[in-house]
Design an enzyme around this catalytic site. Structure first.
Site, short mmCIF file in Angstrom:
data_model
loop_
_atom_site.label_atom_id
_atom_site.label_comp_id
_atom_site.label_asym_id
_atom_site.label_seq_id
_atom_site.Cartn_x
_atom_site.Cartn_y
_atom_site.Cartn_z
CE LYS A 131 8.34 -75.30 -27.85
NZ LYS A 131 9.29 -74.34 -27.36
CE LYS A 214 5.04 -70.84 -32.33
NZ LYS A 214 5.66 -70.31 -31.15
CE LYS A 217 13.78 -70.19 -32.31
NZ LYS A 217 14.49 -68.96 -31.95
P1 AMP Z 1 11.29 -68.29 -29.75
O1 AMP Z 1 11.81 -68.50 -31.12
O2 AMP Z 1 10.21 -69.27 -29.40
O3 AMP Z 1 12.35 -68.17 -28.71
O4 AMP Z 1 10.55 -66.89 -29.82
C1 AMP Z 1 11.22 -65.65 -29.75
C2 AMP Z 1 10.25 -64.50 -29.97
O5 AMP Z 1 9.70 -64.55 -31.29
C3 AMP Z 1 9.03 -64.54 -29.02
O6 AMP Z 1 8.72 -63.21 -28.65
C4 AMP Z 1 7.93 -65.11 -29.87
O7 AMP Z 1 6.66 -64.69 -29.45
C5 AMP Z 1 8.28 -64.53 -31.24
N1 AMP Z 1 7.77 -65.37 -32.32
C6 AMP Z 1 8.14 -66.66 -32.58
N2 AMP Z 1 7.46 -67.14 -33.64
C7 AMP Z 1 6.65 -66.13 -34.06
C8 AMP Z 1 5.68 -66.01 -35.13
N3 AMP Z 1 5.43 -67.01 -35.96
N4 AMP Z 1 5.04 -64.82 -35.27
C9 AMP Z 1 5.30 -63.79 -34.43
N5 AMP Z 1 6.17 -63.85 -33.41
C10 AMP Z 1 6.85 -65.00 -33.22
#
Ligand code: AMP
Ligand code: TRP
Length: 348
Positions: A131, A214, A217
């Site tokens: 980040k 990956k 968003k």
């Molecule tokens: P975040 O959007 O970073 O708050 O992530 C929320 C949850 O979604 C966390 O458990 C992440 O590990 C999971 N996550 C986010 N992006 C991915 C992805 N591309 N593949 C699988 N899990 C994801």
């Protein structure tokens, strides 16, 4: 021979439901549209697990402040995310859904856990390094640096057994265990050490525009991800434009990261083993495969999108669900913080 009598009354009583059930905690940031990666890597599992576990799901708005943020957008996205999670199937009668900043114990514990966290450990966090990118020290916020300590507090304060997350969070959960362990060694047994619960399928959904990164968003281009709110024709278009591998075989293999990703998504959306899909599309072209995958994703998301539309207009109901979640979360965090203050010499 004397008849055996139970030693304590507790042995006579059947275990209560809560005592038998594992406690899970997993949070998500209100920092953009929910993606198919969030859904497949995390939320879908939370929905399954809420039936057998005692589940806590904070919307981690304090974490979402670690980059630049707009106050109005943060407020709006917090409520939108609550609606999104409910639309995906989080049931407020089963799981505790709440907003992190409403529970002051999370931030209080964060500071105390900082005393058990080393500067070097935080500097080694992959998410921090990613980040931060190429920003200099002078341009890197301390919030980004301390982010994993707040996450550790989110988890440890609930004595969570399991933390169901995507693969990208493994290192943060390991750090949480290290911090908790150090605290327990220094001040006496206080926190349960949680396990990361990372599924074999869907834990790392990759970007449609680049299967080496990956799906996220916060990706620069919306072609990277499918948002849960994307219209069916947008979904079909994005899948149609998704990059593929060289050659024309539709198989999941190490040298075919793009097809592996698309097949994983297809498999999870339709509950079909990857091997069956490989057999179905043997000899078929990418065109047919992508059309069917686009339809499968659009069909799977349709009922979620319909529920989301209904929920978005019910702000009062959303607020009441979150309010109840705050109350239930604090039933755990208030006594736990009292104990932490006790063992650390803060309570007089
Ligand atoms: P975040 O959007 O970073 O708050 O992530 C929320 C949850 O979604 C966390 O458990 C992440 O590990 C999971 N996550 C986010 N992006 C991915 C992805 N591309 N593949 C699988 N899990 C994801
Ligand atoms: N850092 C997590 C992410 O980016 C979000 C998060 C915050 C979290 N607190 C948590 C995840 C506690 C699991 C448990 O996805």
């Amino acid at each position: 021979m004397a008849t055996q009598v139970p030693e304590t009354e507790a042995q006579l009583k059947p275990m209560t439901d809560a005592a038998k059930r594992k406690r899970i905690l997993s949070g998500i940031q209100p920092s953009g549209d929910l993606t198919l990666g969030n859904y497949l890597g995390a939320i879908r599992n939370w929905v399954i697990q809420q039936d057998e576990c005692e589940s806590f799901h904070p919307i981690v708005n304090l974490h979402a402040m670690s980059g630049s943020f707009d106050p109005e957008a943060l407020r709006r996205r917090t409520l939108e995310l609550a609606a999104g999670l409910l639309a995906c199937g989080i049931d407020p009668e089963k799981a505790v859904l709440f907003v992190q900043s409403q529970i002051p114990e999370h931030t209080e514990l964060t500071w105390i856990l900082c005393t058990q966290t080393m500067y070097g450990e935080l500097g080694r966090m992959i998410q921090f390094k990613e980040k931060r990118g190429t920003a200099s020290d002078a341009k890197t916020s301390a919030a980004l640096f301390f982010y994993p300590v707040l996450q550790g507090a989110d988890i440890l304060i609930y004595d969570a057994d399991l933390v169901p997350v995507g693969e990208d969070q493994r290192q943060h959960i390991e750090l949480t265990r290290d911090i908790g362990n150090r605290f327990n060694t220094t001040f006496g047994e206080t926190f349960k050490l949680p396990e990361a619960d990372i599924k074999t399928d869907g834990a790392r959904i990759m970007g449609l525009d680049d299967p080496a990164k990956k799906m996220s968003k916060s990706a620069a281009s919306p072609a990277n991800y499918i948002a849960l709110t994307d219209e069916p024709d947008v979904i079909r278009k994005k899948i149609n434009r998704a990059v593929t591998d060289s050659g024309s075989e539709i198989v999941a293999r190490q040298d075919k990261p793009a097809l592996t990703n698309l097949l994983t998504i297809f498999s999870l959306m339709t509950d079909t083993p990857v091997a069956d899909l490989e057999a179905r599309y043997e000899g078929a072209g990418y065109g047919q495969f992508k059309r069917d995958l686009g339809d499968a994703v659009a069909d799977h998301l349709a009922p979620i999108q319909a529920r989301l539309k209904e929920l978005t207009s019910e702000r009062a109901q959303l607020e009441s669900i979150l309010h109840r979640g705050t109350e239930r979360a604090r039933e755990v965090t208030v006594p736990k913080m009292e104990r932490v203050r006790e063992v650390t010499g803060l309570s007089l």
